[in-house]
Structure formats: structure tokens, C-alpha cells
Design an enzyme around this catalytic site. Structure first.
Site, PDB file in Angstrom:
ATOM      1  N   GLY A 198       3.416  -3.529  -4.116  1.00  0.00           N
ATOM      2  CA  GLY A 198       3.141  -3.812  -5.527  1.00  0.00           C
ATOM      3  C   GLY A 198       3.414  -2.545  -6.309  1.00  0.00           C
ATOM      4  O   GLY A 198       4.434  -2.397  -6.985  1.00  0.00           O
ATOM      5  N   ARG A 199       2.497  -1.587  -6.137  1.00  0.00           N
ATOM      6  CA  ARG A 199       2.597  -0.302  -6.817  1.00  0.00           C
ATOM      7  C   ARG A 199       3.971   0.365  -6.622  1.00  0.00           C
ATOM      8  O   ARG A 199       4.531   0.910  -7.573  1.00  0.00           O
ATOM      9  CB  ARG A 199       1.514   0.621  -6.238  1.00  0.00           C
ATOM     10  CG  ARG A 199       1.385   1.967  -6.892  1.00  0.00           C
ATOM     11  CD  ARG A 199       0.545   2.897  -5.993  1.00  0.00           C
ATOM     12  NE  ARG A 199      -0.599   2.208  -5.440  1.00  0.00           N
ATOM     13  CZ  ARG A 199      -1.800   2.172  -5.997  1.00  0.00           C
ATOM     14  NH1 ARG A 199      -2.010   2.811  -7.125  1.00  0.00           N
ATOM     15  NH2 ARG A 199      -2.778   1.515  -5.425  1.00  0.00           N
ATOM     16  N   CYS A 230     -16.480   4.360 -26.162  1.00  0.00           N
ATOM     17  CA  CYS A 230     -17.811   4.944 -26.242  1.00  0.00           C
ATOM     18  C   CYS A 230     -18.371   5.272 -24.858  1.00  0.00           C
ATOM     19  O   CYS A 230     -19.403   4.718 -24.454  1.00  0.00           O
ATOM     20  CB  CYS A 230     -18.738   3.993 -26.983  1.00  0.00           C
ATOM     21  SG  CYS A 230     -18.091   3.585 -28.589  1.00  0.00           S
ATOM     22  N   GLU A 231     -17.651   6.081 -24.114  1.00  0.00           N
ATOM     23  CA  GLU A 231     -18.072   6.519 -22.789  1.00  0.00           C
ATOM     24  C   GLU A 231     -17.546   7.921 -22.607  1.00  0.00           C
ATOM     25  O   GLU A 231     -16.367   8.165 -22.892  1.00  0.00           O
ATOM     26  CB  GLU A 231     -17.378   5.684 -21.681  1.00  0.00           C
ATOM     27  CG  GLU A 231     -17.657   4.228 -21.654  1.00  0.00           C
ATOM     28  CD  GLU A 231     -18.991   3.887 -21.016  1.00  0.00           C
ATOM     29  OE1 GLU A 231     -19.442   4.671 -20.153  1.00  0.00           O
ATOM     30  OE2 GLU A 231     -19.564   2.867 -21.390  1.00  0.00           O
ATOM     31  N   GLY A 240       0.769  -1.230   0.000  1.00  0.00           N
ATOM     32  CA  GLY A 240       0.000   0.000   0.000  1.00  0.00           C
ATOM     33  C   GLY A 240       0.805   1.287   0.000  1.00  0.00           C
ATOM     34  O   GLY A 240       0.233   2.371   0.080  1.00  0.00           O
TER      35      GLY A 240
HETATM   36  C1  LIG Z   1      -3.119  -5.098  -3.233  1.00  0.00           C
HETATM   37  C2  LIG Z   1      -2.384  -5.719  -2.115  1.00  0.00           C
HETATM   38  C3  LIG Z   1      -1.043  -5.404  -1.908  1.00  0.00           C
HETATM   39  C4  LIG Z   1      -0.287  -4.416  -2.754  1.00  0.00           C
HETATM   40  O1  LIG Z   1      -0.782  -3.137  -2.663  1.00  0.00           O
HETATM   41  P1  LIG Z   1       0.042  -1.928  -3.337  1.00  0.00           P
HETATM   42  O2  LIG Z   1      -0.810  -0.753  -3.081  1.00  0.00           O
HETATM   43  O3  LIG Z   1       0.185  -2.247  -4.775  1.00  0.00           O
HETATM   44  O4  LIG Z   1       1.360  -1.885  -2.640  1.00  0.00           O
HETATM   45  C5  LIG Z   1      -0.373  -6.049  -0.897  1.00  0.00           C
HETATM   46  N1  LIG Z   1      -0.997  -6.956  -0.114  1.00  0.00           N
HETATM   47  C6  LIG Z   1      -2.285  -7.282  -0.289  1.00  0.00           C
HETATM   48  C7  LIG Z   1      -2.902  -8.295   0.583  1.00  0.00           C
HETATM   49  C8  LIG Z   1      -3.022  -6.682  -1.286  1.00  0.00           C
HETATM   50  O5  LIG Z   1      -4.305  -6.998  -1.447  1.00  0.00           O
END
Ligand SMILES: *Cc1c(COP(=O)(O)O)cnc(C)c1O
Length: 463
Positions: free
Chosen positions: A322-323, A391-392, A278
Site C-alpha cells: 500500500g504505502r 486545539c491540541e 508492509g
Molecule cells: C495494511 C495492510 C497492507 C498494506 O500495508 P503497507 O504497509 O501499506 O504496505 C497489506 N496487507 C494487509 C493485510 C494489511 O492490513
């Protein structure tokens, strides 16, 4: 949060409408390193380059739209997370942000682990050679077939998300004659948002087992009774695109509180705590993300302090960015098709992709920036809205941004920070073909996910 401003400059309006923009940047040609992948710069002719390759060549060879990913940047970010957390912690890359076999191999080589949350993600990870014991399996409704496959493959952990799943995973593991390592995902009563966190209504969501009312403690009780499960820890993921560490602080406090209750009730000290992902990135120059080493230091200190005061051995920490790893490493390269100045409002710039390659603006009102990348320009800034070909009317990629007013059809523009949750959320709306992912490194480009073709579309249509 409305940052309306009335800067000078646009050709089409004396007064700018309300919107999510600040004054035009001092230099429209600048590519802010905060939002662009590490190796992005402009060559002597003013054409943007990444990994030593210019975007005009990339567009000619691979077409537009295309996601262009800076491999060196991806590896550097993965490595930075890995080294920030050191040997006493694990970094799981959240595959849902963007997953392909090349990415799995890079992660493997850089010493990261991997989160998956579906059979498809698991299959991708295994097919690219990620060792199963470095994979964590997530999700609030994993199917029996998915659990079976994960246990059989020997995944390192399954993160249990409900009371039904505790029994389901235990049953499948027993059938397969295995003892499955598991964590329990709890909701701690904190939901983090971009710049603040709220402590209300957070348990009103589909993920995890609430700490409130003793439900999480009951889940631990049940998991500990089942011989085919090895409960290794507690998991908490509080949200996404977070800049403020205080949400993690409250979460860690509450998770450690549960570990203490577990120790007091069962005499067991669970060895791991997973604080989820996150961590936020810069989508525009206004965002100020933290570096992995700052995050690692803050999280380690919080957990250590909480455990000391609870007289617990400090558990092994894991995190799941992730992000923060893939987001900044890619941009989407588009060709401008049509330009419509609307007097007193803004100029609509249509590109050859849209909500099918980036749904985040329509879905979350996400903010992005954009730049003219096939050349530089000294023209006055104009307030533009970058829209797609779908088309939105909600088919918006960048809601408000400044581009040079001499922008013309055929120019290439790019939207940075599209590495996460863009290709992975891409759709075929209007039977538009999903763009390729082109990885660039050291002057060489390589397609890691190819462009979809009409044959791909028609192959599924068997009526
Ligand atoms: C989506 C998610 C992440 C990654 O979130 P990011 O915002 O991309 O860092 C990590 N752990 C869980 C359980 C998630 O659902």
C-alpha cells in the site's frame, strides 16, 4: 532512537535541544528525490513543480492545504511492482493506504489487484469498475452485510480472520448458492518493526489465527470441510514500514511449514501464499527503502527455497503493498500562518492544516521532512517544528526539521511522502474541512477528491 546533534546555525539557540534530527542538510533548497515524488523539481524561479506545474499555481487554483499527487509516479510505481513480480504472482494494492475512484482506475489499467477491508472500500472499488474477481476482502470483523455483499459481487477472495468467520462466510456463500474462494490469515509469530523484528508477544494481537498451538491447522481443517468454501491459500502480513527482509524470511518459512502439514494431513497442496504488504518508504533522507525488483527477487527466492526443502510445488505468491506504491507519490501543500521562535528551544511554524490531515505523527511518532517550496532561500537554517491549527498541543506534523530562518507567513511549505495513511486517516477534528487530493500529470492538475465544504459538514448534522 534519538539522533541529537548540535549543529551550528539556528538564530534562537546556541545549543539545540534533544530531538529526532541530524545536522541541517547542506542545501536547504534541495528536494531529495528519495522522499519527493518522481517529477518534483524546482523551476528557474526556485518554485517547486510537480508534473510540470508549479506549487504556487496549484495553491492559487485549489487552495491549501492540499494533497498533491504525482499521477505519473503512482503509475510508475504500480507498474514497477507489477513487472517485478511477473506473471506468476499477483500484486494487490492495499486500498486503505489511499483509495479513490481515479486510483482504482489507474490500478486496473496497470494490471494490479486491490485489497479492501470495509463495505465503503468495496463500494469505491466496484463503482470505479475494478472487476470483482480482482478484489480481496480483508478485516478482522467483517459484518454479515459486508460479507454478503462481497460474496454476491463475486470478490476473488475473502481472507478469513477468525473461526467465527469461517462459518459465517461458508453460510452466506451457501445461501447465495456460491463457492467462495478464501484464504486463511495466520499469525506466524513474527512482528516486524522498522529496522528489526521481534519474535515475542506477536500473537497478542487482534488479527489472524495463531499458528501456535495448532490453531491455524485447525482452521484449515474446518475450512476444507465446508463445501461452500474453496480454500486457496494462507495469508500472512507481518507489519508495516519494514526495511529488513528477515521478518519475511521467517514468515515464509512458517507459512510453508503449515502448507507442508496440510499436505501431509489432507493430501492437499494449497496453491497460493500471500505475504502481505508492509514494505517501507523514505520519509526522510535517512531511510533507504528497497526497490520492488529486489523485494520480488528476495521473496520469490525465499518461498521457492522453502518449498523445495519441504518438497512442495511452489505456490503462486501474492503481495499487498500500500504505502510503497502511493506513499512517495504525494506531498501535502500548506501555507504558513504564524511563526513563533522560542528561545533556546525551536521555532514553531503553524500551517493551515495539521493532525486532521496527517495523524501519523501524533499516532505513531512518525518522522517527516518539510521544505519551503514557494521560493528558495539562502538564509541560515533554523530548527523548526511544523504544527497545525488544532486545539491540541500534540498537533504536530513534523517534529523537528530545518527551514530557512527568513520563513514568513504566506510562504508555502510542503511535507513529502504523505500519499499513504494521511487522506485515508483524515478527520474533521475542530470541524476542519478535509483537504482535496489534486492529481497532477503532464502539466495538468485534476481534483480526484474534492475539498470538503461546510455544506458537507452540515449535511450530516440533522439535529
Ligand atoms: C495494511 C495492510 C497492507 C498494506 O500495508 P503497507 O504497509 O501499506 O504496505 C497489506 N496487507 C494487509 C493485510 C494489511 O492490513
Amino acid at each position: 532512537m534519538s539522533r541529537s546533534a548540535h549543529p551550528a546555525g539556528p538564530r534562537h539557540a546556541d545549543v539545540l535541544p534533544e530531538g529526532h534530527y541530524s545536522a541541517p542538510p547542506a542545501d536547504l533548497n534541495a528536494l531529495d528525490p528519495k522522499v519527493w515524488a518522481q517529477t518534483v523539481t524546482r523551476d528557474v524561479d526556485g518554485v517547486a513543480t510537480v508534473g510540470g506545474l508549479d506549487v504556487k499555481t496549484i495553491a492559487e487554483q485549489y487552495g491549501t492545504p492540499a494533497y498533491v499527487l504525482d499521477e505519473a509516479d503512482f503509475r510508475a510505481r504500480a507498474r514497477a511492482w507489477r513487472s517485478a513480480f511477473g506473471a506468476d504472482a499477483d500484486v494487490f494494492y492495499a486500498g486503505k493506504a489511499f483509495l479513490s475512484r481515479a486510483v482504482v482506475r489507474w490500478l486496473h489499467e496497470e494490471g494490479l489487484n486491490l485489497d479492501v477491508c470495509s463495505g465503503g472500500e468495496l463500494a469505491t472499488a466496484l463503482s470505479a469498475g475494478m472487476p470483482a474477481d480482482r478484489i480481496a476482502f480483508h478485516g478482522n470483523n467483517k459484518s454479515v452485510a459486508e460479507i454478503h455483499r462481497a460474496v454476491e459481487a463475486g470478490v476473488g477472495r475473502i481472507v478469513l480472520d477468525s473461526f467465527q468467520e469461517i462459518v459465517r462466510v461458508a453460510h452466506i456463500a451457501r445461501e447465495l448458492g456460491k463457492r467462495q474462494r478464501v484464504q486463511i490469515r495466520i499469525t506466524v509469530g513474527v512482528e516486524a518493526h522498522t529496522h528489526e523484528f521481534i519474535a515475542t508477544a506477536h500473537e497478542d494481537q487482534k488479527f489472524g489465527i495463531p499458528l501456535a498451538g495448532g490453531q491455524a491447522a485447525e482452521a484449515v481443517r474446518r475450512a476444507l470441510q465446508l463445501d461452500s468454501l474453496e480454500l486457496i491459500g494462507i495469508h500472512s502480513h507481518i507489519g508495516s514500514q519494514i526495511f529488513d527482509m528477515s521478518g519475511f524470511e521467517v514468515a515464509a518459512h512458517r507459512v510453508v511449514g503449515l502448507l507442508k502439514d496440510v499436505r501431509d494431513e489432507h493430501g492437499v497442496e494449497l496453491p497460493e501464499i500471500d505475504l502481505g504488504g508492509g514494505l517501507g518508504i523514505a520519509y526522510t533522507s535517512d531511510d533507504d527503502p528497497r526497490e520492488p525488483h529486489e523485494i520480488a527477487k528476495a521473496l520469490t527466492e525465499i518461498v521457492t527455497r522453502e518449498c523445495e526443502s519441504a518438497r512442495l510445488r511452489t505456490p503462486r505468491i501474492s503481495v499487498e503493498p500500500g504505502r510503497a506504491i502511493v506513499g512517495p507519490t504525494a506531498f501535502t501543500l500548506y501555507e504558513v500562518g504564524t511563526i513563533k521562535p522560542l528561545d533556546g528551544l525551536r521555532t514553531y511554524v503553524s500551517v493551515d492544516g495539521g493532525m486532521s490531515d496527517n495523524i501519523r505523527t501524533a499516532l505513531y511518532d512518525a518522522e517527516y521532512s518539510v521544505a519551503l517550496v514557494s521560493r528558495t532561500s539562502d538564509a541560515e537554517p533554523m530548527l523548526a517544528r511544523i504544527v497545525g491549527k488544532h486545539c491540541e498541543s500534540g498537533d504536530i506534523v513534523v517534529k523537528d526539521a530545518f527551514l530557512p530562518s527568513d520563513l514568513a507567513p504566506g510562504d508555502l511549505v510542503a511535507v513529502p511522502a504523505t500519499g499513504a495513511y494521511c487522506r485515508s486517516m483524515a478527520s474533521n477534528y475542530n470541524h476542519v474541512l478535509r483537504p482535496p487530493v489534486v492529481a497532477v500529470n503532464d502539466g495538468e492538475a485534476r481534483v480526484i477528491v474534492r475539498r470538503e465544504t461546510e455544506e458537507d459538514l452540515l449535511r450530516l448534522d440533522v439535529g
